[in-house]
Enzyme design. Sequence first.
Site, short mmCIF file in Angstrom:
data_model
loop_
_atom_site.label_atom_id
_atom_site.label_comp_id
_atom_site.label_asym_id
_atom_site.label_seq_id
_atom_site.Cartn_x
_atom_site.Cartn_y
_atom_site.Cartn_z
N VAL A 82 0.84 -1.19 0.00
CA VAL A 82 0.00 0.00 0.00
C VAL A 82 0.88 1.25 0.00
O VAL A 82 1.75 1.40 0.86
CB VAL A 82 -0.93 0.02 1.22
N SER A 83 0.67 2.13 -0.94
CA SER A 83 1.43 3.38 -0.98
C SER A 83 0.68 4.44 -1.76
O SER A 83 -0.12 4.14 -2.65
CB SER A 83 2.81 3.15 -1.63
N VAL A 84 0.96 5.69 -1.40
CA VAL A 84 0.49 6.85 -2.16
C VAL A 84 1.68 7.80 -2.27
O VAL A 84 2.33 8.11 -1.26
CB VAL A 84 -0.69 7.56 -1.47
N ARG A 90 -3.72 13.51 0.76
CA ARG A 90 -4.92 14.26 1.15
C ARG A 90 -5.87 14.52 -0.03
O ARG A 90 -6.54 15.55 -0.09
CB ARG A 90 -4.53 15.58 1.85
N GLY A 92 -7.78 11.67 -1.18
CA GLY A 92 -8.70 10.54 -1.19
C GLY A 92 -8.19 9.32 -1.92
O GLY A 92 -8.96 8.37 -2.15
N SER A 118 2.90 -0.22 8.29
CA SER A 118 4.09 0.60 8.47
C SER A 118 3.81 1.75 9.42
O SER A 118 4.68 2.20 10.16
CB SER A 118 4.57 1.14 7.11
N GLU A 119 2.57 2.24 9.41
CA GLU A 119 2.12 3.29 10.32
C GLU A 119 0.76 2.86 10.87
O GLU A 119 -0.28 3.02 10.21
CB GLU A 119 2.01 4.63 9.59
N TYR A 123 -4.85 2.65 9.65
CA TYR A 123 -5.84 1.68 9.20
C TYR A 123 -7.04 1.50 10.11
O TYR A 123 -8.01 0.85 9.73
CB TYR A 123 -5.14 0.34 8.95
N PHE A 409 4.31 -9.82 5.19
CA PHE A 409 3.95 -10.01 3.80
C PHE A 409 3.72 -8.68 3.12
O PHE A 409 3.22 -8.58 2.05
CB PHE A 409 2.70 -10.90 3.68
#
Length: 409
Positions: A82-84, A90, A92, A118-119, A123, A409
Site C-alpha cells: 500500500v502506498s500513495v 490528502r 482521497g 508501516s504506520e 488503518y 507479507f
Amino acid sequence: MSTELRVLRPTEWDEWYGKLELAFGGVAEQADERAMWRDLTEIDRSIGVWDEDECIGTTSAFTFRLSVPGGGLVPAAGVTMVSVLSTHRRRGVLRSMMRRQLDDVHALGEPLAVLTASEPEIYGRFGYGMATEQLHAEIDTSRVRLTVPEGADAVRLRLVKPEDAREACEAVYARKVTARPGMLARQPGWERLPLLDPPGDRKGDSPLLCVLAELDGEVVGYARYAINPEWEPAGPKGLVRLYDFEALSPAPRAALWRFLFEIDLTSKLRARNLPVDAALLHMVSDIRRCAVGVRDSLHVRLVDVGAALEARTYAAPVDVVFEVADAFCPWNEGRWRLTGDAKGASCERTEDPAELELSVRELGAAYLGGIPLSALASAGRVRELRRGALAEASTAFRSDVAPWLPHGF
C-alpha cells in the site's frame, strides 16, 4: 483531481512496484528480493491509481488462509504493498483504494482482511484492529543462563545449508500453524521468503545459517540466524541475529536456544519476532538482561462479521448480542447474535436487544483471542449494555496461546 483506479496490467508491474519503492524511501530492493515479490504478486488482486500516465497509488492482496482459535484455517485477504506518492496526499487516493479492495474481498466471499502496518494509525479508520503483537529481545548471553528441561541432551543438532533444509523446515512450520492463531498456511512460493538473504542487505552479518533439531531421525525444530562478528580490546562480543525459530516440543526448543546462547565468540542474541508468550521468557535466569519489548504485528478486519465469528471456536460458552458499527462496510452494521463454545459457533442477524456495543475494529482486535474485549472496554471502546455480557464474551474470545504472525507479507 482526475485519476483512474484500476486493476494492474502485467506489463505495468515494474513501474507500479517502483512507485511503491519510492514511497517507502526510494531505495531499490536487491534483485533476488524484487524477483520474489514479482512472482508472488497476484496481478488480478493488485490495484493502481494513475494520474494521466503516472502511477501514484498502489495496493495489492495475497490469497491467504489464517489460523484462528479452534485450529481452523479461514480465507483471508493479505493486504499489502500500500502506498500513495507524497505529491498526491490528502486527495482521497488511499480511501478509494481501500474502498475498492474491501468491496472486492467481500465479493470474493473472504470473511477477513489482514495487514501489517508501516504506520498503525492509518488503518483503524478502515476497520482494522490490532490483533497480534510480537516480542523482540536482545539478550546478554554472557550473563543470562537457561534452565533446560529433561530430554534436551538427547536432541541432535545439525548445521545445514538453509536451502538444503527448506522442505524439513516447512514441514515443521506446517505442523505449528493450526496450533496457534494468527499464523499463515504458506502457499507455494512463500517458502522462499524465510530464505531471502540478499548480500547487499547483510550489513556485516554472515550469510544466513540454519541449525536443525532432530529426535529419532526426525526434524523437530530449526533456527535460522546470522552472526555479526565484533571484537573489542577485551575480546570477542559478536551478535547472533535470530530470524526464524520453530520447535515441536520443549526438549528441541531448549536444545536450540542453548545452542544459540553458546555460539563461540558471541555475547549477544537479538530476536526480532517471537510470540509474546514465548517459552524463552520462562527459561532465562535474568529477564531484565533480555531487553524485552513488544510492538504491534497483525491487524485484522472482519469483512463479513457473521461468517468470521462462525469460523472460530470459543473458550467458554457464549450467547451475546453485539451492536456493530461499521460505516466503511455498512453491510456489517446492526445486531448480531453470537452463540458458541469449544465445538463451534453460529452468528446471525437478530432483532433482540443489544448487549454489547462496539465497532468492527474492536471485533477485529479481539478476533484471534489475544486482545481481551474487557481491555478494550476499559479504554472506552466497548460498551456493556447487559450486566455480565462483557465478562462472558471476553472469556469466550480468549485463546489459550497468544496469537502470533511469524513473518510479514
